[in-house]
Design a protein around this motif. Sequence first.
Motif, mmCIF file in Angstrom:
data_model
loop_
_atom_site.group_PDB
_atom_site.id
_atom_site.type_symbol
_atom_site.label_atom_id
_atom_site.label_comp_id
_atom_site.label_asym_id
_atom_site.label_seq_id
_atom_site.Cartn_x
_atom_site.Cartn_y
_atom_site.Cartn_z
ATOM 1 N N GLY A 3 -1.815 -0.138 -2.971
ATOM 2 C CA GLY A 3 -1.742 -0.996 -1.797
ATOM 3 C C GLY A 3 -3.110 -1.511 -1.379
ATOM 4 N N THR A 4 -4.099 -0.643 -1.399
ATOM 5 C CA THR A 4 -5.457 -1.040 -1.042
ATOM 6 C C THR A 4 -5.979 -2.084 -2.014
ATOM 7 O OG1 THR A 4 -5.873 1.141 -0.118
ATOM 8 C CG2 THR A 4 -7.804 -0.195 -0.646
ATOM 9 N N SER A 9 0.442 -3.006 2.460
ATOM 10 C CA SER A 9 0.634 -1.660 2.998
ATOM 11 C C SER A 9 1.253 -0.728 1.956
ATOM 12 C CB SER A 9 1.519 -1.698 4.236
ATOM 13 O OG SER A 9 2.863 -1.937 3.881
ATOM 14 N N SER A 10 1.023 0.561 2.157
ATOM 15 C CA SER A 10 1.583 1.550 1.238
ATOM 16 C C SER A 10 3.107 1.568 1.333
ATOM 17 C CB SER A 10 1.016 2.936 1.517
ATOM 18 O OG SER A 10 1.308 3.333 2.836
ATOM 19 N N ARG A 11 3.666 1.254 2.498
ATOM 20 C CA ARG A 11 5.121 1.198 2.652
ATOM 21 C C ARG A 11 5.717 0.078 1.792
ATOM 22 N NH1 ARG A 11 6.987 2.027 8.754
ATOM 23 N NH2 ARG A 11 8.918 2.420 7.637
ATOM 24 N N VAL A 13 4.392 -1.097 -0.987
ATOM 25 C CA VAL A 13 4.284 -0.621 -2.369
ATOM 26 C C VAL A 13 5.425 0.332 -2.673
ATOM 27 C CG1 VAL A 13 2.883 0.703 -3.995
ATOM 28 C CG2 VAL A 13 1.791 -0.939 -2.467
ATOM 29 N N GLU A 14 5.670 1.291 -1.779
ATOM 30 C CA GLU A 14 6.758 2.260 -1.968
ATOM 31 C C GLU A 14 8.105 1.558 -2.106
ATOM 32 O OE1 GLU A 14 6.912 5.622 -2.180
ATOM 33 O OE2 GLU A 14 4.738 5.854 -2.138
#
Length: 51
Positions: A3-4, A9-11, A13-14
């Motif tokens: 994500g970075t 955001s990591s959400r 990506v998930e």
Amino acid sequence: MIGTFLGISSRTVERHLHALKEDGLISTSKGKIYISPAQYQELLNLVTSNL
């Protein structure tokens, strides 16, 4: 980390990883992403068909 690198955001990506896993385009085990040769070919076809 993904994500970075992508600036999302990591959400997000998930959510996308979950969708790819549900479609059988990737596999995961112990927090790692695995792509078999057959999955790679499917992903490649998906990407090139949307160009």
